[in-house]
Design a protein around this motif. Sequence first.
Motif, short mmCIF file in Angstrom:
data_model
loop_
_atom_site.label_atom_id
_atom_site.label_comp_id
_atom_site.label_asym_id
_atom_site.label_seq_id
_atom_site.Cartn_x
_atom_site.Cartn_y
_atom_site.Cartn_z
N TYR A 197 40.43 45.88 43.83
CA TYR A 197 39.38 45.00 43.28
C TYR A 197 38.23 46.00 42.63
O TYR A 197 37.30 45.30 41.72
N ARG A 198 38.20 46.96 43.01
CA ARG A 198 37.19 47.99 42.26
C ARG A 198 37.42 48.08 40.72
O ARG A 198 36.55 47.80 39.76
N VAL A 199 39.01 48.28 40.49
CA VAL A 199 39.32 48.48 39.15
C VAL A 199 39.34 46.89 38.42
O VAL A 199 38.77 46.82 37.33
N GLN A 200 39.60 45.83 39.12
CA GLN A 200 39.62 44.65 38.63
C GLN A 200 38.33 43.98 38.19
O GLN A 200 38.02 43.53 37.02
N THR A 201 37.14 44.44 38.80
CA THR A 201 35.77 43.78 38.69
C THR A 201 35.29 44.38 37.54
O THR A 201 34.21 44.20 37.11
N SER A 202 35.86 45.74 37.09
CA SER A 202 35.32 46.48 36.09
C SER A 202 35.80 45.96 34.97
O SER A 202 35.19 46.23 33.51
N ILE A 203 36.66 45.07 34.78
CA ILE A 203 37.33 44.31 33.55
C ILE A 203 36.23 42.92 33.59
O ILE A 203 36.12 42.35 34.41
N PRO A 204 35.52 42.95 32.19
CA PRO A 204 34.57 41.86 32.16
C PRO A 204 35.16 40.25 32.41
O PRO A 204 34.52 39.34 33.30
N GLU A 205 36.27 40.17 31.89
CA GLU A 205 36.93 38.97 31.77
C GLU A 205 37.00 38.37 33.43
O GLU A 205 36.90 37.58 33.66
N ILE A 206 37.63 39.48 33.94
CA ILE A 206 38.17 39.12 35.54
C ILE A 206 36.83 38.98 36.28
O ILE A 206 36.82 37.90 37.30
N ALA A 207 35.95 39.87 36.06
CA ALA A 207 34.71 39.68 36.85
C ALA A 207 33.98 38.32 36.81
O ALA A 207 33.33 37.80 37.49
N LEU A 208 34.15 37.75 35.44
CA LEU A 208 33.42 36.61 35.12
C LEU A 208 34.18 35.52 35.75
O LEU A 208 33.55 34.27 36.10
N LEU A 209 35.50 35.53 35.91
CA LEU A 209 36.26 34.61 36.61
C LEU A 209 36.13 34.64 38.16
O LEU A 209 36.07 33.71 38.92
N ILE A 210 35.78 35.53 38.63
CA ILE A 210 35.70 35.69 40.23
C ILE A 210 34.46 35.07 40.39
O ILE A 210 34.27 34.38 41.31
N GLY A 211 33.41 35.32 39.68
CA GLY A 211 32.15 34.77 39.85
C GLY A 211 31.24 35.07 41.04
O GLY A 211 30.85 36.16 41.13
N ASP A 212 31.24 34.44 42.28
CA ASP A 212 30.55 34.62 43.37
C ASP A 212 31.09 35.50 44.37
O ASP A 212 32.38 35.52 44.33
N LEU A 213 30.34 35.84 45.47
CA LEU A 213 30.82 36.57 46.58
C LEU A 213 31.84 35.83 47.28
O LEU A 213 32.78 36.59 47.85
#
Length: 364
Positions: free
Chosen positions: A44-60
């Motif tokens: 998830y460190r790698v995944q959340t570094s991708i803006p598109e994926i970070a935007l989809l995940i959204g909240d904690l």
Amino acid sequence: MRITDTAISQRMELLNFSTHDAELLSSFAPVVAQNLDVLVDEFYRVQTSIPEIALLIGDLDTFNRLQAAQRKYVIDLFAGIYDLEYVNNRLRIGLVHKRIGVEPKLYLSATHLLKSQLNDLISQHAPEPGTANAIIASLDKLFYFDVTLVVETYIRSMLFEIDAEKQKSEQYALHLEERSRQLEHLSRKDPLTGLLNRRSMTGLLARDLITVQRESRPLSVVYIDVNQFKRINDKGGHKHGDEVLKIIGEITLSTARHGDTCFRVGGDEFCVVLPHCDEEAAISGFCTRFRLKLLERLPEVGVSIGVHTTGPEKYLTAPDLIERADTAMFAAKRENTRLTAERDAKANPSYPSTMVRRAEDRSK
């Protein structure tokens, strides 16, 4: 997708995934369990570094749920049991990815990342290179198995949505078509009386003329005008005048036969098309019934009526036929005016005059 145990076996056979592959993966489960948290955190460190994926995940909260789901998935990969429950979990993943808007490219890139992480873990902790290669090969087959399930679910979900939108579009098109028909119908109707208006008269009369010519039958047109309508408006007001016109419209419609067509063609003028009806029948039938109903409901109102028939030997065009009936009506109106003047001069009250003239009488 109606996946059954038989379908699972067939899919496994296509990938050459055997019981031995399942045993190899399950043998590595303890190592995976020991390194699970580090593996998922790095994923998830790698995944959340991708803006598109970070935007989809959204909240904690969403992030924590995804981490928990990923831990379970990694454990399931090495459980050695790939039954209906395992398959249904993969199908749900496909639906969830579609629902939250994860594109296939993002899902496949995440799968590639996880596969690379696991391959590194297997290479580092397997007892010997041969065993590591065998476990990696078995895992590779299982990833293909999972990906096909998720992608098929994703595609089927998209097709379902497309089909649903298609049905909505078709229903909307039908609604528009029906609405267009309703508007067209309303545009042909007189809002006060509910009869058809002058705009639609020539076309419908031309249609009826084609029918009677084909059958060599006559057709009559009856033209009706309210006598001294201005006096009715002046005496009772426009609201009363409208009520008179509405009642005459009702009388016209109730007098007509099935197949006859009734129109309001002017302020106080009405027209009725009588297919399969000669002049004598139009006068003795429709006109007589109309006059009696008018006398019953509006005894103070008189009308002038003109009648003209065409066929079966020779047929007039629709405009000519309307003009002949209109001319006959005006002849009747002149006669009504003369009779009314004579009555007023003699101060001899009587019921309002209703004169009917044949078109042939117009020159007399």
